[in-house]
Design an enzyme around this catalytic site. Structure first.
Site, PDB file in Angstrom:
ATOM      1  N   GLY A  67      95.381 -43.105  -8.969  1.00  0.00           N
ATOM      2  CA  GLY A  67      96.304 -42.811 -10.062  1.00  0.00           C
ATOM      3  C   GLY A  67      97.278 -43.970 -10.266  1.00  0.00           C
ATOM      4  CB  SER A 100     116.093 -39.238  -9.792  1.00  0.00           C
ATOM      5  OG  SER A 100     116.115 -40.609  -9.446  1.00  0.00           O
ATOM      6  CE  LYS A 101     115.248 -37.915  -1.626  1.00  0.00           C
ATOM      7  NZ  LYS A 101     115.831 -36.630  -1.943  1.00  0.00           N
ATOM      8  CB  ALA A 118     101.309 -44.223  -6.848  1.00  0.00           C
ATOM      9  N   GLY A 160      93.254 -42.448  -3.391  1.00  0.00           N
ATOM     10  CA  GLY A 160      93.858 -42.175  -4.691  1.00  0.00           C
ATOM     11  C   GLY A 160      93.619 -43.327  -5.649  1.00  0.00           C
ATOM     12  CE  LYS A 191     106.923 -44.495 -11.787  1.00  0.00           C
ATOM     13  NZ  LYS A 191     106.473 -44.666 -10.409  1.00  0.00           N
TER      14      LYS A 191
END
Ligand code: NDP
Length: 276
Positions: A133, A20-21, A135, A131, A71
């Site tokens: 999903g 993770s950033k 996101a 997409g 999430k």
């Protein structure tokens, strides 16, 4: 400003989480804004998310960023904001005693990157979202709020796209269509919100979907162009963008939710581009 012993405590929680950033981004934000904050990464067991959140709260933690695969579980344990409710997923938790508030800043981050950083006006434009999903679900509402002429959704499993069309139909002009019908259409903005790029794959997009002056945006980020961005370039998309801006902007939105201060993002985005 050095972090003091009384610093407010935040973290990103996920599994895996080492990549993770977020600690780097929030470290930059707190340095830049002079906020006394400590930000760490927490690796929660796959079956131990709620317990890890409770433990962090007991230790005085003020907020968490939630990443893969938690999430949906975070949505289940939190009181959601309107945008988390729309996304049915939570990426930001605010821990206030016994109360856990859950927000979703992904969509706001994407829209801010597209509009403020890339200078692209969404109003009146033809937008294709690929997409359906987690996101994709999170970005539909913020996109529709900017009043595109139409928001078209295409997904490998078609029923999921049709489900999203039904759910969001009252918020704007949204239409689910099959990949095979896309060859009749052209778009000003095409957003790849699939995970296909993670496996070096390209969704089955037909030729000719990019209008003149169009922007191709892959929410995935990493080194080099994804298969989608390579395809977009070959197909004549005028501009290409990856998801680094969205990543930094969703973090800035979380920071704002927690601290009430909006950090500058340009230097942080630049830092990632330089190191990519
Ligand atoms: P999900 O697993 O919830 O959804 C994956 C989506 O991709 C589904 O719609 C799936 O279709 C589709 N898909 C997967 N492989 C292919 C393929 N080969 N061809 C066509 N469609 C495919 O993932 P998320 O929505 O959570 O994440 C998607 C991506 O977004 C990830 O790469 C993630 O890293 C990125 N992301 C980036 C963020 C940022 O800040 N930049 C923030 C959040 C996510 P189907 O329904 O048929 O399975």
């Amino acid at each position: 400003m050095p972090v003091s012993e009384r610093a407010d405590h935040y973290a990103v929680i996920g599994n895996p989480v080492a990549h993770s950033k977020s600690p780097l981004i929030h470290g930059e934000f707190s340095r830049q804004t002079g906020q006394d904050m400590l930000y760490e990464a927490i690796l929660a067991p796959i079956d131990g998310f709620a317990a890890a959140v409770a433990d962090f709260t007991r230790r005085g933690g003020k907020g968490l960023n939630v990443t893969v695969p938690f999430k949906l579980e975070a949505f289940g344990i939190a009181t959601p904001t309107a945008r988390a409710e729309a996304a049915q997923a939570v990426n930001t938790l605010m821990l206030e005693g016994d109360t856990i508030l859950g927000d979703n800043t992904d969509g706001a981050g994407l829209v801010r990157d597209i509009t403020a950083n890339l200078g692209f006006t969404l109003a009146g434009k033809r937008v294709l979202l690929i997409g359906a999903g987690g996101a994709a679900r999170g970005v539909i509402m913020p996109l529709l709020e900017r009043e595109p002429r139409i928001l078209v959704i295409a997904n490998r499993t078609q029923e999921r796209a049709y489900g999203l069309q039904q759910r969001f139909a009252s918020f704007g002009n949204i239409l689910a269509i099959d990949y095979t019908d896309l060859h009749r259409e052209q778009f000003d903005l095409v957003i790849n919100a699939t995970s296909a790029s993670l496996n070096g794959e390209l969704p089955p997009l037909p030729a000719g979907i990019f209008a003149g002056e169009s922007l191709a945006y892959d929410i995935m980020y990493g080194s080099g162009h994804t298969p989608f961005l390579q395809f977009a370039k070959m197909q004549g998309a005028a501009r290409l963008a990856d998801g680094i801006g969205m990543l930094v902007e969703q973090a800035a939105e979380s920071f704002f939710v927690w601290r009430g201060i909006r950090p500058g993002t340009a230097s942080v985005i630049e830092m990632f581009r330089y190191h990519a």
